[in-house]
Design an enzyme around this catalytic site. Structure first.
Site, PDB file in Angstrom:
ATOM      1  N   TYR A 168       0.834  -1.204   0.000  1.00  0.00           N
ATOM      2  CA  TYR A 168       0.000   0.000   0.000  1.00  0.00           C
ATOM      3  C   TYR A 168       0.870   1.256   0.000  1.00  0.00           C
ATOM      4  O   TYR A 168       0.640   2.189  -0.783  1.00  0.00           O
ATOM      5  CB  TYR A 168      -0.936   0.021   1.223  1.00  0.00           C
ATOM      6  N   ARG A 212       1.702   9.183  12.602  1.00  0.00           N
ATOM      7  CA  ARG A 212       1.315  10.475  13.169  1.00  0.00           C
ATOM      8  C   ARG A 212      -0.195  10.714  13.044  1.00  0.00           C
ATOM      9  O   ARG A 212      -0.812  11.320  13.930  1.00  0.00           O
ATOM     10  CB  ARG A 212       2.073  11.587  12.443  1.00  0.00           C
ATOM     11  N   ARG A 225     -10.550   5.331   8.223  1.00  0.00           N
ATOM     12  CA  ARG A 225      -9.514   4.854   7.303  1.00  0.00           C
ATOM     13  C   ARG A 225      -8.453   4.148   8.155  1.00  0.00           C
ATOM     14  O   ARG A 225      -7.954   4.736   9.110  1.00  0.00           O
ATOM     15  CB  ARG A 225      -8.900   6.021   6.532  1.00  0.00           C
ATOM     16  N   PHE A 285      15.790  19.475  -1.835  1.00  0.00           N
ATOM     17  CA  PHE A 285      14.394  19.130  -2.047  1.00  0.00           C
ATOM     18  C   PHE A 285      14.091  17.743  -1.471  1.00  0.00           C
ATOM     19  O   PHE A 285      13.023  17.517  -0.896  1.00  0.00           O
ATOM     20  CB  PHE A 285      14.092  19.155  -3.553  1.00  0.00           C
TER      21      PHE A 285
END
Length: 412
Positions: A168, A212, A225, A285
């Site tokens: 997933y 979290r 969920r 980044f």
């Protein structure tokens, strides 16, 4: 900016916070004038402010491609996240989403707040996408197609095993890592990174977020969920939602620590990926979110507050990470420091203590063996606090800043 109390406790956060605020203002001024690009960058700032700041340092072509890549996947994620959409409606949209990005007229109303705006006006994103170079378009289409198919699969499938969990996370985040590597390569700035390392970059971020966001996900209306794998949580409770009940606090924390231990397995792959990057803007980044991930994991570990409310790094520390992450030495230093914080929180009676410590020591060993730990300033592990002089300087600085802002308001 950060709260006054937090800044008083961590005065050295102030300068990075001010720099972050100025960078945000500068980024807003760099928004392109064309309506579709203006919409895309404005929306980027609204749905992910910290990401929007990090992306601004990339070269123009790559920056535009990453911006659109992010918004396309954010839109796809909005469809997946909206639990009010019937499955027989949602699944076909997820599977066909890679085709919709070529359609200037397509939109689908779902989500809430800024996400609803994104979906209602998705034609702006499609218009911008069609202006990207062919290499960028192909990479975005490929990842969107694979991600949509994976999301559709898990609409009808529970996350039962750890393998399911990894699968997933691969679909919703590992593929983002693969896609970004493709975009970096298409820009001509980097070699194409190995898929396994790109995947680990995404999984490390995603697993930090899943831990979290337990309470937000489990309380989702109209339907919960649930992304924590049954193979882990069933060792502690009969139902995943039972972790939020006060009477299960001890087992909840042990389960959380089990999840943290699982996430730590991706840290060394992430370090290996970042150490191979050549372009400074691309490096920053990639590195800033990875440091934020291990920081979040350190904050969540052994922390019952994950099951009570929002747990996140203080804004001042986030600003400090953004300001000070410039070299691989900074990354090794941050990972080492956060691993030390994690190690100090490990309860020897925790069921996973031995495995957790082993993974943390492996991360620390990798950081030490880089030979770069002495070449950076440690900003995670603080000393014994700050003197009254520092507090006085802070108060004076705030007074000057307040006077400056007040004067500007009067001039306006």
């Amino acid at each position: 900016m950060g709260s006054l109390g937090a800044i008083m406790k961590h005065p050295d956060d102030l300068y990075p916070l001010l720099k972050l605020k100025m960078a945000a203002k500068k980024a807003e001024k760099q928004i392109p004038p064309e309506p579709h690009w203006r919409f895309c960058y404005t929306m980027l700032h609204k749905v992910s402010r910290s990401f929007a700041l990090v992306i601004q340092q990339l070269g123009t072509d790559l920056r535009n491609a990453v911006c659109i890549f992010y918004l396309v996947l954010r839109a796809l994620d909005t469809v997946e996240d909206d639990t009010s959409i019937d499955t027989d409606v949602k699944v076909p949209i997820l599977i066909a989403f890679h085709n919709h990005i070529y359609d200037r007229d397509w939109h689908f109303s779902c989500g809430t707040n800024n996400y609803k705006v994104l979906m209602d006006q998705f034609h702006h994103v499609s218009t911008a996408f069609l202006e990207l170079g062919k290499g960028y378009q192909e990479a975005i289409e490929d990842i969107t197609k694979r991600m949509g198919a994976g999301m559709a699969k898990f609409i009808c499938k529970e996350v039962e095993t750890i393998d399911d969990y990894d699968e997933y996370c691969h679909y919703v985040a590992g593929l983002v890592g693969l896609g970004l590597s493709k975009l970096f390569h298409a820009s001509g700035s980097e070699d194409l990174a190995p898929d396994d390392l790109s995947n680990s970059m995404g999984l490390f971020l995603q697993k930090a977020n899943i831990m979290r966001d337990y309470l937000e996900d489990i309380n989702e209306i109209p339907k919960s969920r649930m992304f924590w794998p049954r193979q882990i949580w069933s060792k502690y409770v009969n139902k995943l939602e039972e972790l939020k009940y006060p009477e299960n606090s001890i087992k909840a924390v042990q389960c959380l620590n089990d999840m943290v231990t699982n996430a730590l397995m991706h840290a060394e792959d992430s370090l290996k990926y970042m150490s191979a990057l050549r372009d400074l803007a691309i490096f920053r980044f990639c590195a800033i979110p990875q440091i934020m991930a291990i920081g979040t994991i350190a904050l969540c570990y052994n922390n019952i507050e994950v099951f009570r409310g929002v747990v996140k790094m203080r804004r001042g520390l986030t600003a400090k990470v953004i300001d000070r992450t410039k070299t691989m030495a900074d990354v090794y230093g941050a990972f080492f420091d956060f691993a030390c914080i994690l190690e100090s929180k490990v309860d020897k009676n925790d069921p996973n203590a031995t495995k957790t410590l082993s993974r943390l020591q492996s991360i620390q060993k990798t950081c030490r063996e880089s030979g770069l730990l002495s070449k950076r300033k440690s900003y995670i592990v603080n000393g014994n606090g700050y003197s009254s002089t520092m507090i006085f300087i802070l108060i004076i600085t705030f007074s000057i800043l307040f006077a400056y802002l007040s004067a500007n308001r009067q001039n306006i």
